[in-house]
Design a protein around this motif. Sequence first.
Motif, short mmCIF file in Angstrom:
data_model
loop_
_atom_site.label_atom_id
_atom_site.label_comp_id
_atom_site.label_asym_id
_atom_site.label_seq_id
_atom_site.Cartn_x
_atom_site.Cartn_y
_atom_site.Cartn_z
N GLU A 74 0.83 -1.13 -0.02
CA GLU A 74 -0.02 0.15 -0.18
C GLU A 74 0.81 1.15 0.12
N ILE A 75 1.92 1.18 0.79
CA ILE A 75 2.77 2.49 0.76
C ILE A 75 4.20 2.50 1.60
N ALA A 87 5.74 6.63 -1.17
CA ALA A 87 5.29 6.29 -2.42
C ALA A 87 3.66 5.44 -2.17
N PHE A 88 2.70 5.99 -2.83
CA PHE A 88 1.32 5.37 -2.74
C PHE A 88 1.17 4.40 -3.68
N CYS A 89 0.66 3.15 -3.27
CA CYS A 89 0.88 2.06 -4.35
C CYS A 89 -0.69 1.64 -4.42
N GLY A 90 -1.15 0.92 -5.67
CA GLY A 90 -2.40 0.13 -5.74
C GLY A 90 -3.78 1.03 -6.13
N GLY A 93 -4.62 3.49 -3.16
CA GLY A 93 -3.56 4.94 -3.19
C GLY A 93 -3.83 5.74 -4.40
N ASN A 94 -4.27 5.20 -5.47
CA ASN A 94 -4.48 6.12 -6.57
C ASN A 94 -5.41 7.11 -6.24
N LYS A 95 -7.01 6.25 -6.00
CA LYS A 95 -7.92 6.94 -5.81
C LYS A 95 -8.02 7.98 -4.62
#
Length: 478
Positions: A74-75, A87-90, A93-95
């Motif tokens: 996730e992060i 770093a934001f992942c997935g 995270g994008n939303k």
Amino acid sequence: MELLFLSLLLLTILFLAFSVHFFTLKYKRINGAHLPPGRLGWPVIGESVEFFSMGRKGSPEKFITDRMNKYSTEIFKTSLLGEYFIAFCGPIGNKFLFSNENKLVASWWPRSVEKIFPSSLQTSTIEESKKLRKLLPGFLKPEALQQYLGIMDLTTRRHLETNWTNKEVVMVYPLVKSYTFSLACRLFISIEDPDHVATFAKYFHVLATGIISMAINFPGTPFNSGIKAAEIIREALLKIIKKRKKDLLENMISPTQDILSHMLTMTNESGQFMKEMDIADKILGLLIGGHDTTSSVITSTMKYLAELPKVYDEVLKEQREIAASKEPGELLNWEDIKKMKYSWNVACEVMRLVPPLQGAFREALIDFTYAGFSIPKGWKIYWSGSSTHKNPKYFPDPEQFDPSRFEGTGPAPYTYVPFGGGPRMCPGKEYARLEILVFMHHVVNMFKWEKIIPDEKMIFNPIPEPAKGLPVRLKPNH
């Protein structure tokens, strides 16, 4: 020798002093905070070397996926470009980032960009973003782009007939960059003279290299050369702007002729016109954004069409049906573009595998929490398509080229993000779609091609490009 030794010693002391100062200031913001897992790497340098070297080796996603596997899906935290990053992942995270634009986070640019575009940063990046996005929709929304479709069609035909026809071998990437830059000059500032465009292109190449380099402003460095190139381009644009203002006052041209005319005639809430230098900077930025990424997508598309004959044949079948419905010399229209469904699915799959931008930067506007972790105000944030585009959880068999992924409703929300999302979704998305599809239409109808270097790598610098320029052998399509 003694002088050299003393100089090196002094530089070392200064570097260590700066490093201690940098990390002391930063640590005040994180002491006691429950930060995401990860590592910060070396002082100042952080993990920048690994971040960029993986791109140059052709696998930029490895930097993200390795840390997702090691720390969190996730992060995670890292340090890049002299800044602390989260770093934001997935897709979640994008939303979160896309829906909190200008609330919890705002766009952020490295220092190299701030130095090259100084006049546009006298106000906040949020305000500049709002200004630019208010200017662009009138020219980049689908309804407005229809009037430019004929120019795109004619420019593409002329480019292929001049630079590709009767050639046995061509270098795809430099030719495509020349094509997209010429088209941007024509549509944004109405410049058509090839010599004028070529002069601009030379300095833009130097400028683009400077933007992605370390911000070391010494003579001879790419950054220093980028600043000088930006000044030369800015001066040339100011001359064009002054002449355009005169032509507009004398009613010699239409206020809706191009983006430049629109910027010159638009006023803010107080009735003030934009400053000439701000217009020059915004046009400069649009010319960069209007050709680099689409050049990459078109080149990558040609690479995959050379490697996948069945996909090429399907694209050719679709485009030949459209060509057969036209009268001799008749230009493409909006209905033709809407019929290019399979071709656009192919381009989308190309952008999934080789996204023209790996990700983007943000900055935390306030302290907030995400996934149970503290995000301190002022920390930088990085989101990347790599966390979803090649994740088998969202795209089964992710290395397989499969345009059918985009049929029907397509991928799950926030898993496919080559154009970003939310308020900061790329405003040039429809412009890029038109440019890519018009080029695909003509190039497959005119040629079949094969790669001369079968195992040529794609490198990311940071925009993906073929290591050797993608030389291909052309065969006329009759």
